[in-house]
Design an enzyme around this catalytic site. Structure first.
Site, mmCIF file in Angstrom:
data_model
loop_
_atom_site.group_PDB
_atom_site.id
_atom_site.type_symbol
_atom_site.label_atom_id
_atom_site.label_comp_id
_atom_site.label_asym_id
_atom_site.label_seq_id
_atom_site.Cartn_x
_atom_site.Cartn_y
_atom_site.Cartn_z
ATOM 1 N N LYS A 95 7.564 94.672 70.073
ATOM 2 C CA LYS A 95 7.586 93.717 68.958
ATOM 3 C C LYS A 95 8.086 94.452 67.725
ATOM 4 C CE LYS A 95 5.443 92.493 65.370
ATOM 5 N NZ LYS A 95 6.594 92.070 64.580
ATOM 6 N N CYS A 125 8.201 107.293 55.704
ATOM 7 C CA CYS A 125 6.787 107.677 55.800
ATOM 8 C C CYS A 125 6.592 109.160 55.503
ATOM 9 C CB CYS A 125 6.270 107.345 57.194
ATOM 10 S SG CYS A 125 7.246 108.078 58.505
ATOM 11 N N GLU A 130 0.845 105.114 48.593
ATOM 12 C CA GLU A 130 2.213 105.159 49.112
ATOM 13 C C GLU A 130 3.042 104.101 48.378
ATOM 14 O OE1 GLU A 130 2.968 103.647 53.130
ATOM 15 O OE2 GLU A 130 4.021 105.505 53.578
HETATM 16 P P1 NAD Z 1 3.760 96.917 58.471
HETATM 17 O O1 NAD Z 1 2.475 97.590 58.825
HETATM 18 O O2 NAD Z 1 3.706 95.787 57.517
HETATM 19 O O3 NAD Z 1 4.420 96.306 59.804
HETATM 20 C C1 NAD Z 1 4.668 97.113 60.935
HETATM 21 C C2 NAD Z 1 4.721 96.220 62.170
HETATM 22 O O4 NAD Z 1 3.424 95.660 62.381
HETATM 23 C C3 NAD Z 1 5.689 95.042 62.029
HETATM 24 O O5 NAD Z 1 6.336 94.827 63.260
HETATM 25 C C4 NAD Z 1 4.751 93.892 61.697
HETATM 26 O O6 NAD Z 1 5.259 92.617 62.040
HETATM 27 C C5 NAD Z 1 3.532 94.257 62.547
HETATM 28 N N1 NAD Z 1 2.295 93.607 62.130
HETATM 29 C C6 NAD Z 1 1.978 93.122 60.894
HETATM 30 N N2 NAD Z 1 0.748 92.567 60.917
HETATM 31 C C7 NAD Z 1 0.275 92.718 62.192
HETATM 32 C C8 NAD Z 1 -0.954 92.362 62.834
HETATM 33 N N3 NAD Z 1 -1.919 91.727 62.178
HETATM 34 N N4 NAD Z 1 -1.115 92.680 64.132
HETATM 35 C C9 NAD Z 1 -0.137 93.349 64.805
HETATM 36 N N5 NAD Z 1 1.042 93.698 64.257
HETATM 37 C C10 NAD Z 1 1.247 93.402 62.957
HETATM 38 O O7 NAD Z 1 4.744 98.062 58.011
HETATM 39 P P2 NAD Z 1 6.238 97.920 57.448
HETATM 40 O O8 NAD Z 1 6.190 97.407 56.054
HETATM 41 O O9 NAD Z 1 7.074 97.221 58.453
HETATM 42 O O10 NAD Z 1 6.694 99.481 57.430
HETATM 43 C C11 NAD Z 1 6.408 100.368 56.414
HETATM 44 C C12 NAD Z 1 5.162 101.196 56.729
HETATM 45 O O11 NAD Z 1 5.328 101.889 57.957
HETATM 46 C C13 NAD Z 1 4.897 102.274 55.687
HETATM 47 O O12 NAD Z 1 3.518 102.321 55.397
HETATM 48 C C14 NAD Z 1 5.347 103.551 56.380
HETATM 49 O O13 NAD Z 1 4.736 104.725 55.911
HETATM 50 C C15 NAD Z 1 4.969 103.265 57.801
HETATM 51 N N6 NAD Z 1 5.755 104.107 58.719
HETATM 52 C C16 NAD Z 1 5.130 105.147 59.364
HETATM 53 C C17 NAD Z 1 5.873 105.983 60.194
HETATM 54 C C18 NAD Z 1 5.210 107.130 60.941
HETATM 55 O O14 NAD Z 1 5.829 107.624 61.866
HETATM 56 N N7 NAD Z 1 4.027 107.560 60.583
HETATM 57 C C19 NAD Z 1 7.251 105.760 60.366
HETATM 58 C C20 NAD Z 1 7.854 104.702 59.694
HETATM 59 C C21 NAD Z 1 7.082 103.878 58.878
#
Ligand code: NAD
Length: 471
Positions: A169, A278, A378
């Site tokens: 997803k 990130c 962040e």
């Molecule tokens: P997000 O947490 O909003 O979304 C990530 C994914 O989770 C998306 O596919 C989203 O649709 C899904 N999602 C949202 N609500 C959900 C729920 N209730 N249940 C299950 N899935 C759900 O993050 P974003 O805005 O897409 O990405 C940015 C964030 O990701 C930043 O905080 C960044 O630091 C983090 N990130 C971490 C890494 C790492 O390797 N540690 C790498 C890239 C990004």
């Protein structure tokens, strides 16, 4: 206008049951570029059922078969490199510089897993017991918009190496990139049901994946808030979770460092992926007695940074992914000013001539105290915080004074000294004198940056369940 109205289940492109339409907006000008039909809970259940059925056979595949599948996937994905680059630029405003570099690494996720498989001990003996590491089951892969392609491909490579089947997803905001990925997965010709892709909303598709007992493990990359909610809900069915979450990574410049080299690298690093990374080193820790010199070099570096259209090869910072993300970054800049940090360069508002898109000025705050909001939370935009410290001990204390622990960076003329400081830092990955990437080396966070590790042999292990047979 591009239309994405199919998902990928059981080796076929199918029309989703879901009917909700989501608009895809180009962040460089906020014009609509396409729309995607979102999958719903029924689609997700169908994808899980396909993955579950395929798991029966795929979990028994041999190592050489899996190496064959990984090779096919690598070829199919690499063939689409130019499509990924152009789509990432258009869809989330990733800069040409960043997405070109990022796509250079795609093949390495498959190559590294092939190498790991050649040496990995799936069977071990302890006294009279035989210990087998067997694939954990159906893995739900949930990924963010800022690193969609690399998150999906690295997780898929690991799952296939383990003998797991997957339901992916991706972010709804990455639907065009996902379309290219689906086509490449199909071209790779793996057995039906091994890879399934359902693009939909987190609170619909993500919730079904988190709660459905047919999913055994979740590999999630995204924000800490969503990661926590997934971990809580996944506990009901005792799913295994790997969580790659947010960061606020410190970059410690020790007092013997060459500032003329270290500070420009620190500024460019903080702005990687337009600050939407990130692992970005967003807290720059510098010796107090060198603060004036650091400020001068940082300001001069920022003046050379190009904020602009992401397709231009010289652009360093493109637009924020959405209006919401732009507003969030503006909010943090305003908070930094209100809390008394010194604005060295950049600030509120859009750069001249870029008013149509979600562009943020390359911003640096100095004289930041680590308890300020901009040093603790962040921001996910091109905002760097320079934090002065008095002693090496204080630098370590400040570096660790954060809820996060994803990455850290240390620069010193004395490598041994830097390694000693690294041993005191609470972060999953510490880079010395630069930024390095190695797909064999474990990646993941301490504290609220996550649970578990990805990449290489350490990354493979959490996709396996351990069974001991005593006789
Ligand atoms: P997000 O947490 O909003 O979304 C990530 C994914 O989770 C998306 O596919 C989203 O649709 C899904 N999602 C949202 N609500 C959900 C729920 N209730 N249940 C299950 N899935 C759900 O993050 P974003 O805005 O897409 O990405 C940015 C964030 O990701 C930043 O905080 C960044 O630091 C983090 N990130 C971490 C890494 C790492 O390797 N540690 C790498 C890239 C990004």
């Amino acid at each position: 206008m591009k239309t994405v109205n199919q998902i990928y289940i059981n080796g076929e492109f199918v029309t989703p049951y879901g009917t909700e339409i989501y608009d895809l907006i180009n962040p460089s000008n906020n014009e609509k570029i396409g729309e995607v039909t979102l999958a719903d809970a029924i689609d997700t259940k169908n994808a899980i059922a396909a993955a579950k059925a395929a798991f029966r056979t795929f979990s028994k595949s041999s190592i050489s078969e899996r190496i064959g599948y990984l090779t096919k996937l690598k070829i199919a994905i690499e063939k689409r490199k130019q499509d990924f680059i152009s789509t990432m630029i258009e869809e989330y405003g990733g800069t040409h510089q960043f997405v070109t570099m990022s796509n250079e690494h795609t093949g390495s996720w498959f190559d590294s897993m092939i190498e790991v498989l050649k040496n990995f001990e799936f069977e071990r003996t302890i006294n009279a017991a035989s210990v087998r590491l067997q694939p954990v089951g159906v893995v739900a892969i949930i990924t963010p918009w800022n690193a969609s392609n690399s998150s999906v491909t690295s997780k898929v490579a690991t799952a296939i190496a383990a003998g797991c089947t997957v339901v992916i997803k991706p972010s709804e905001m990455s639907a065009l990139q996902t379309n290219v990925l689906m086509e490449a997965f199909h071209d790779a010709g793996l057995p039906k049901g091994v890879i399934n892709v359902v693009t939909g909303l987190g609170n619909v598709v993500g919730t079904e994946l988190t709660e459905n007992p047919g999913v055994t493990k979740i590999s999630f990359t995204g924000s800490t808030a969503v990661g926590k909610s997934i971990a809580k809900r996944a506990a009901d069915t005792m799913k295994r979770v790997t969580l790659e979450l947010g960061g606020k990574s410190p970059n410690i410049i020790l007092d013997d460092a060459d500032l003329d080299a270290a500070i420009p690298m620190a500024v460019y690093g903080a702005y990687m992926n337009s600050g939407q990374a990130c692992i970005a080193p967003t807290r720059l820790l510098v010796p107090q007695h060198k603060l004036d010199q650091v400020n001068a070099i940082a300001k001069a570096t920022a003046a050379r940074i190009v904020v602009g259209l992401p397709q231009h090869p010289d652009t360093n910072i493109g637009p924020m992914v959405s209006v919401k993300q732009f507003d969030r970054v503006q909010h943090y800049i305003k908070t930094g000013i209100e809390e008394g940090a010194t604005l060295l360069t950049g600030g509120l508002g859009k750069p001249e001539g870029l008013e149509d898109g979600n562009f943020v000025k390359a911003t640096i705050f100095t004289n930041v105290s680590n308890d300020m909001t901009i040093a603790q939370q962040e921001i996910f935009g091109p905002v760097l915080c320079i934090i002065p410290y008095q002693t090496e001990e204080e630098a370590i204390e400040i570096a660790n004074d954060t809820p996060y622990g994803l990455a850290a960076y240390i620069t010193s003329a004395d490598r041994e000294r830097a390694i000693r400081v690294a041993s005191e830092i609470d972060a999953g990955r510490v880079c010395i004198n630069g930024f390095s990437h190695d797909p064999f080396v474990p990646f993941g966070g301490f504290k609220q940056s996550g649970i578990g590790r990805e990449y290489g042999a350490y990354g493979l292990q959490p996709y396996l369940e351990i069974k001991a047979v005593l006789s």
